[in-house]
Design a protein around this motif. Structure first.
Motif, PDB file in Angstrom:
ATOM      1  N   ALA A  25       2.251   0.588  -6.638  1.00  0.00           N
ATOM      2  CA  ALA A  25       3.709   1.980  -7.200  1.00  0.00           C
ATOM      3  C   ALA A  25       4.352   0.531  -7.800  1.00  0.00           C
ATOM      4  CB  ALA A  25       3.867   1.968  -6.022  1.00  0.00           C
ATOM      5  N   ASP A  26       5.132   0.074  -8.213  1.00  0.00           N
ATOM      6  CA  ASP A  26       5.625  -0.663  -8.964  1.00  0.00           C
ATOM      7  C   ASP A  26       5.641  -0.834 -10.505  1.00  0.00           C
ATOM      8  OD1 ASP A  26       5.544  -1.931  -6.269  1.00  0.00           O
ATOM      9  OD2 ASP A  26       6.958  -2.895  -5.755  1.00  0.00           O
ATOM     10  N   ARG A  36       2.308  -1.265 -14.676  1.00  0.00           N
ATOM     11  CA  ARG A  36       2.884  -1.636 -13.356  1.00  0.00           C
ATOM     12  C   ARG A  36       1.621  -2.808 -12.264  1.00  0.00           C
ATOM     13  NH1 ARG A  36       5.747   2.950 -11.088  1.00  0.00           N
ATOM     14  NH2 ARG A  36       6.257   4.466 -13.307  1.00  0.00           N
ATOM     15  N   VAL A  37       2.647  -2.891 -11.418  1.00  0.00           N
ATOM     16  CA  VAL A  37       2.080  -3.891 -10.489  1.00  0.00           C
ATOM     17  C   VAL A  37       0.191  -3.740 -10.078  1.00  0.00           C
ATOM     18  CG1 VAL A  37       2.099  -5.437  -8.518  1.00  0.00           C
ATOM     19  CG2 VAL A  37       3.900  -5.202  -9.985  1.00  0.00           C
ATOM     20  N   MET A  38      -0.645  -4.885 -10.561  1.00  0.00           N
ATOM     21  CA  MET A  38      -1.978  -5.088  -9.652  1.00  0.00           C
ATOM     22  C   MET A  38      -1.963  -5.660  -8.793  1.00  0.00           C
ATOM     23  SD  MET A  38      -4.498  -3.968 -12.487  1.00  0.00           S
ATOM     24  CE  MET A  38      -4.408  -5.570 -13.803  1.00  0.00           C
ATOM     25  N   SER A  77      -1.270  -8.989 -11.069  1.00  0.00           N
ATOM     26  CA  SER A  77      -0.570  -8.943 -12.620  1.00  0.00           C
ATOM     27  C   SER A  77       0.218  -7.414 -13.308  1.00  0.00           C
ATOM     28  CB  SER A  77      -1.809  -9.131 -12.845  1.00  0.00           C
ATOM     29  OG  SER A  77      -2.817  -8.281 -14.307  1.00  0.00           O
ATOM     30  N   GLY A  78       0.142  -7.193 -14.708  1.00  0.00           N
ATOM     31  CA  GLY A  78       0.379  -6.190 -14.943  1.00  0.00           C
ATOM     32  C   GLY A  78       0.026  -5.516 -15.945  1.00  0.00           C
ATOM     33  N   ARG A  79      -0.415  -4.075 -16.164  1.00  0.00           N
ATOM     34  CA  ARG A  79      -1.385  -3.560 -16.757  1.00  0.00           C
ATOM     35  C   ARG A  79      -0.690  -2.346 -17.560  1.00  0.00           C
ATOM     36  NH1 ARG A  79      -2.205  -8.115 -17.629  1.00  0.00           N
ATOM     37  NH2 ARG A  79      -3.891  -9.059 -17.903  1.00  0.00           N
ATOM     38  N   SER A  80      -0.599  -2.158 -18.509  1.00  0.00           N
ATOM     39  CA  SER A  80      -0.272   0.240 -18.578  1.00  0.00           C
ATOM     40  C   SER A  80      -1.115   1.306 -18.057  1.00  0.00           C
ATOM     41  CB  SER A  80      -0.699   0.213 -19.886  1.00  0.00           C
ATOM     42  OG  SER A  80      -1.253   0.345 -20.712  1.00  0.00           O
ATOM     43  N   VAL A  96     -11.983  -5.821  -6.046  1.00  0.00           N
ATOM     44  CA  VAL A  96     -11.499  -4.764  -7.317  1.00  0.00           C
ATOM     45  C   VAL A  96      -9.973  -5.145  -7.059  1.00  0.00           C
ATOM     46  CG1 VAL A  96     -13.393  -3.006  -8.089  1.00  0.00           C
ATOM     47  CG2 VAL A  96     -10.964  -2.806  -5.982  1.00  0.00           C
ATOM     48  N   TRP A  97      -9.108  -4.930  -7.923  1.00  0.00           N
ATOM     49  CA  TRP A  97      -7.394  -5.055  -8.303  1.00  0.00           C
ATOM     50  C   TRP A  97      -7.278  -3.546  -7.899  1.00  0.00           C
ATOM     51  CZ3 TRP A  97      -4.333  -8.923  -9.988  1.00  0.00           C
ATOM     52  CH2 TRP A  97      -4.920  -9.689 -11.021  1.00  0.00           C
TER      53      TRP A  97
END
Length: 325
Positions: free
Chosen positions: A258-259, A283-285, A306-309, A253-254
């Motif tokens: 915190a970033d 936020r970073v995944m 990756s990054g998602r809301s 899983v991704w």
């Protein structure tokens, strides 16, 4: 043959399609209301953790595969010692949190979450986001019913909790007395003591016949040969741990960090991407998931990101906690 169809391809820009979720946040156009309140700390969560030494470490790479993701350039970061969970947070641990607090996840608040198309029950119809037809917006899908109504985690208590948004992971951390790791901490821990490692186990590429982590085998998104025995998630302690004793930092899983997500570049494309990320509070995944494959979504490398809301959830999003020493 396009590069993303070639198993041995190495690329410098993101493919037109990937297993990752749509960029637009789930809340776009919806009155979501405030983020859930954080539970009171001190929930007594019991987790296996390991100590990670501090020092000056490398984050990112000077040989990025997806430049548009901000994988490079490599940079040096000084970290204090910290502890981190050996495993991703399991369904069993998340159920204890919900039982103690009554917490409702973002998926429950919105009433739906993203489910991979192969997991839908026969005859179930659900809309797909534009550009990612393998994802379906399933009403009633959330951590305890990962495929929607009628599904259960009863036989997956030791699998990672999924359909977890960043807000949910942060709430669990507040209850458990931990925190989400920074991207630098996550990478440092995932490398298992080898600052130059490409994967948690070293440099060897996993493939359809060499299952070193839980990723896709076959042709995405229609055929999974299941050569590793898993169609979806694997138990949190599956596969061999890295040099620090961490399991599944790549694949499965991704994992949320915190970033805030941002790309360290002055290019026009990076500026536009950063503006969109800031607007969505992305936020970073890290780590990729069971849906990744080298031929189209080579994001199970340690440097990949990756990054998602923070309200985004899906059947391949989870997390693990870090702890101050």
């Amino acid at each position: 043959m396009s590069w993303w169809e070639h198993p041995g391809a190495r690329c410098v820009e993101a493919p037109p399609k990937a297993c990752c979720l749509p960029i637009a946040g789930r809340s776009s156009g919806l009155p979501s209301g405030p983020a859930p309140a954080l539970p009171v700390a001190g929930g007594g969560d019991l987790a296996m953790t390991v100590a990670i030494p501090g020092g000056t470490v490398t984050v990112g790479t000077d040989a990025p595969v997806f430049r548009a993701d901000g994988e490079g350039p490599a940079r040096r970061v000084t970290l204090r010692p910290f502890r981190i969970d050996v495993h991703a947070v399991s369904n069993r641990r998340f159920a204890a949190f919900v039982g103690a607090t009554g917490y409702q996840t973002e998926a429950e608040r919105y009433g739906w979450s993203y489910v991979f198309h192969s997991f839908l029950a026969p005859g179930v119809q659900a809309p797909s986001p534009e550009g990612t037809p393998w994802w379906r917006q399933v009403q009633g899908a959330y951590w305890a019913a990962p495929e929607g109504p009628g599904s259960s985690i009863a036989d997956r208590l030791d699998h990672p909790a999924t359909h977890i948004a960043w807000n949910d992971a942060n709430a669990f951390a507040a209850w458990a007395g931990g925190r989400l790791p920074s991207e630098a901490e996550w990478e440092h821990a995932a490398k298992g003591g080898d600052d130059a490692a490409r994967f948690p186990w070293g440099a060897t590429e996993p493939d359809d016949g060499n299952a070193l982590c839980n990723i896709w085998q076959g042709h995405f998104p229609t055929q999974n040969t299941l050569s590793d025995g898993f169609l979806g998630t694997a138990p949190v302690d599956a596969y061999r741990p890295n040099g620090h004793g961490l399991f599944n930092t790549c694949g499965n899983v991704w994992e949320w960090c915190a970033d805030p997500f941002r790309i360290r570049s002055i290019s026009a494309a990076a500026k536009q991407r950063n503006q969109a990320a800031a607007a969505e509070r992305e936020r970073v995944m890290k780590g990729g998931s069971y849906l990744c494959h080298i031929s189209y979504c080579y994001r199970y490398r340690i440097a990949a990101r990756s990054g998602r809301s923070p309200d985004t959830s899906a059947g391949h999003t989870g997390f693990r906690l870090a702890h101050d020493p």
